[in-house]
Design an enzyme around this catalytic site. Structure first.
Site, PDB file in Angstrom:
ATOM      1  N   ASP A 101      -4.756   0.652   3.011  1.00  0.00           N
ATOM      2  CA  ASP A 101      -3.484  -0.049   3.102  1.00  0.00           C
ATOM      3  C   ASP A 101      -3.764  -1.395   3.759  1.00  0.00           C
ATOM      4  OD1 ASP A 101      -0.587  -0.323   3.267  1.00  0.00           O
ATOM      5  OD2 ASP A 101      -0.546   1.874   3.310  1.00  0.00           O
ATOM      6  N   ASP A 203       0.925  -3.801   1.394  1.00  0.00           N
ATOM      7  CA  ASP A 203       2.256  -3.523   1.908  1.00  0.00           C
ATOM      8  C   ASP A 203       3.206  -4.689   1.610  1.00  0.00           C
ATOM      9  OD1 ASP A 203       3.706  -1.581   3.751  1.00  0.00           O
ATOM     10  OD2 ASP A 203       4.017  -3.433   4.877  1.00  0.00           O
ATOM     11  N   GLU A 266       2.722  -3.135  -3.308  1.00  0.00           N
ATOM     12  CA  GLU A 266       3.975  -2.405  -3.072  1.00  0.00           C
ATOM     13  C   GLU A 266       5.130  -3.357  -3.353  1.00  0.00           C
ATOM     14  OE1 GLU A 266       6.630  -0.103   0.296  1.00  0.00           O
ATOM     15  OE2 GLU A 266       5.576  -1.932   0.786  1.00  0.00           O
ATOM     16  N   HIS A 327       5.565   7.900   1.329  1.00  0.00           N
ATOM     17  CA  HIS A 327       5.923   8.208   2.718  1.00  0.00           C
ATOM     18  C   HIS A 327       7.231   7.555   3.159  1.00  0.00           C
ATOM     19  CE1 HIS A 327       4.109   4.323   2.641  1.00  0.00           C
ATOM     20  NE2 HIS A 327       4.477   4.095   3.887  1.00  0.00           N
ATOM     21  N   ASP A 328       7.891   6.853   2.243  1.00  0.00           N
ATOM     22  CA  ASP A 328       9.155   6.181   2.586  1.00  0.00           C
ATOM     23  C   ASP A 328      10.366   6.809   1.913  1.00  0.00           C
ATOM     24  OD1 ASP A 328       7.888   4.201   4.143  1.00  0.00           O
ATOM     25  OD2 ASP A 328       7.462   2.997   2.363  1.00  0.00           O
TER      26      ASP A 328
HETATM   27  C1  NOJ Z   1       6.400  -0.515   3.666  1.00  0.00           C
HETATM   28  C2  NOJ Z   1       5.766   0.739   4.177  1.00  0.00           C
HETATM   29  O1  NOJ Z   1       5.541   1.620   3.110  1.00  0.00           O
HETATM   30  C3  NOJ Z   1       6.688   1.310   5.216  1.00  0.00           C
HETATM   31  O2  NOJ Z   1       6.298   2.586   5.621  1.00  0.00           O
HETATM   32  C4  NOJ Z   1       6.722   0.349   6.373  1.00  0.00           C
HETATM   33  O3  NOJ Z   1       7.644   0.812   7.350  1.00  0.00           O
HETATM   34  C5  NOJ Z   1       7.133  -1.042   5.915  1.00  0.00           C
HETATM   35  N1  NOJ Z   1       6.446  -1.463   4.728  1.00  0.00           N
HETATM   36  C6  NOJ Z   1       6.827  -2.061   6.979  1.00  0.00           C
HETATM   37  O4  NOJ Z   1       5.436  -2.254   7.026  1.00  0.00           O
END
Ligand code: NOJ
Length: 528
Positions: A101, A203, A266, A327-328
């Site tokens: 990441d 990210d 992402e 994970h989000d």
């Molecule tokens: C995206 C990530 O997937 C998430 O988990 C994170 O909180 C935010 N970006 C901030 O980095």
């Protein structure tokens, strides 16, 4: 018609590990790198090709590693740099790639760059972050909102200016208009690629550049209560600025300095904007993550329509990809239900494009309820009670029926699902009809059937809530029929033989004319 792919990130399956939750090796209740090494044989048996690790770098953990204080180290919670090298060597020994990441949009407020930057207005690092004077009335420079609630501007008493943070105030945004910042992050990329990593998942790549004129964002006329507060505005000026694509192309050139690496972005944007991140002449990200399935209404019409729109939006030669969980976002088994989780697996592994699988989805892990006093996620803490918390999809991997599911000998940092006594990797691996056995079979078929990787995608008309399509390559056709409803369904398919059904109970069955589908059943048929 797709052309034959030769590179690993096109043919392979990517598996996301959230390191805190995969396997603890030292009893502190938090997963670590040595734990992952011990589980590589499991991943090899699963058949995946690449592991993407959520951040493992030194961090105060305000956002569990997405707030980095040192880009080139390993947080002691996860182990040492030597543990990382051991993981890369062991993974490569198993034929698995390692994707890191990269979090270039922001650092931790504890990162030495930010400590310097905030120390005075004339510090050489001042311009590494986004500082702005208050409005004449002292208020924040713009109406831009933090994705984790509240204004995205934090006033700094000592120097009398605001700094911008798209996420927590402990995650100040770097100033990507500053070439020194770009070069510093490119050096970080080179550092890890020299250490053997096979690529990066970047990210919030669509956030990197902000409006040069700092214009206010327009209000969102479709905003409804219960949605995340930042959605009250359309992020026109704070994200997806045209200059971002130049930065992505620069990152790609850095990745291309090394052989055979991948750049994944992402990006949560509608398809027409998402595909821009492939870059002009495909000079951008290899794979701008396609998250459409994470929020798709679970019915055949909606999914068929979004696949068609995605396929149509892809630039010539661009390689597609699909993501079912991360994970989000809430776990797929909870979004669509356990019965449909199998259908979702067959969808993910038979669509055209690289599949990315989230750890635990292969064993049907569900969204785990988190009591208010167990909440860890800063998003839930800032914006409580409307279901935004991400802890429920980050709970420890359920390895076995022993205490704490074999994840740790200590106290797990997040609670385990109470179902782990039967919903665990060991039990499901021993059951030839389990969802895990289905994933193993699907990944294996994808490895051995070029039509699933290289074949074109051809939608097939189907009545009711059935999603059907053909994948065709080199004279071979496989038909996929997914019954998204709980009731039986039927589809005319011609003649063929069943390769796989989601119940793992119809292999070898001959089909002639009508294909009967049970409720919640998906079937792959080799057509003659
Ligand atoms: C995206 C990530 O997937 C998430 O988990 C994170 O909180 C935010 N970006 C901030 O980095």
């Amino acid at each position: 018609m797709a052309t034959a792919a030769t590179v690993w990130w096109q043919a392979g399956t990517i598996y996301q590990i959230y390191p805190r939750s995969f396997q603890d090796s030292n009893g502190d209740g938090i997963g670590d790198l040595a734990g992952i090494v011990g589980r590589l044989p499991y991943l090899r048996r699963l058949g995946i090709d690449a592991i993407w690790l959520s951040p493992i770098f030194p961090s105060p953990m305000a956002d569990f590693g997405y707030d980095i204080s040192d880009y080139i180290g390993v947080d002691p919670i996860f182990g040492t740099s030597a543990d990382f090298d051991a993981l890369v060597a062991a993974a490569h020994g198993h034929g698995l790639k390692i994707i890191l990441d990269l979090v270039p949009n922001h650092t931790s407020d504890q990162h030495p760059w930010f400590v310097e930057s905030r120390s005075s207005r004339d510090n050489p690092k001042r311009d590494w972050y986004i500082w702005h004077d208050p409005k004449p009335d002292g208020s924040a420079p713009t109406n831009w909102m933090s994705e984790f609630g509240g204004s995205s501007w934090q006033y700094d008493e000592a120097t009398g200016q605001y700094y911008y943070h798209a996420f927590l105030d402990k995650q100040p945004d770097l100033n990507w208009r500053n070439p020194a910042v770009r070069n510093a992050i490119y050096e970080v990329m080179r550092f890890w690629m020299r250490r053997g990593v096979d690529g990066f998942r970047v990210d919030v790549i669509w956030h990197l550049i902000k409006d040069e004129e700092f214009r206010d964002n327009p209000t969102n006329p479709n905003f409804t209560a219960g949605r995340p507060p930042h959605e009250a505005f359309l992020p026109l000026y704070s994200t997806d600025r045209p200059e971002t694509l130049d930065v992505v192309a620069e990152m790609r050139r850095v990745v291309d300095e090394f052989d055979d690496r991948v750049l994944i972005g992402e990006i949560y944007l509608p398809f027409d904007r998402l595909v821009a991140y492939y870059g002009s002449d495909l000079s951008g990200a290899h794979l701008p993550f396609n998250f459409a399935l994470l929020s798709a209404p679970w019915n055949a019409f909606a999914i068929g329509e979004l696949i068609a729109r995605y396929e149509a939006a892809l630039p010539l030669g661009a390689w597609p990809n699909w993501v079912l969980g991360n994970h989000d976002r809430p776990r797929v088994a909870s979004r669509v239900g356990m019965a449909q989780a199998r259908v979702a697996a067959m969808l993910l592994l038979t669509l055209r494009g690289t599949p990315t699988l989230y750890y635990g989805d292969e064993i049907g892990m569900k969204q785990v309820p988190i009591a208010p006093d167990q909440v860890q996620d800063p998003f839930e803490k800032n914006v409580p009670g409307i279901g935004l918390g991400r802890d429920g999809c980050r709970t420890p991997m359920q390895w076995g029926a022993t205490e704490h599911a074999g994840f740790t000998t200590g106290e797990p940092w997040l609670p385990l699902d109470t179902d782990y006594h039967h919903q665990n990797a060991a039990a499901l691996a021993a059951d030839p009809h389990s969802i895990l056995s289905l994933y193993v079979k699907l990944i294996e078929l994808r490895k051995h059937m070029p039509e699933l990787v290289f074949g074109g995608y051809e939608p097939v008309d189907a009545a009711g809530d059935v999603l059907a399509y053909r994948r065709v390559y080199d004279g071979q056709t496989v038909l996929i029929a997914l019954n998204l409803s709980g009731g039986p369904a039927s589809l005319h398919v011609g003649a063929g033989e069943i390769l796989l059904a989601t119940g793992l109970d119809r292999h070898g069955e001959n089909v002639s004319g009508a294909l009967e589908l049970a409720g919640n059943e998906g079937v792959m048929v080799r057509l003659r």
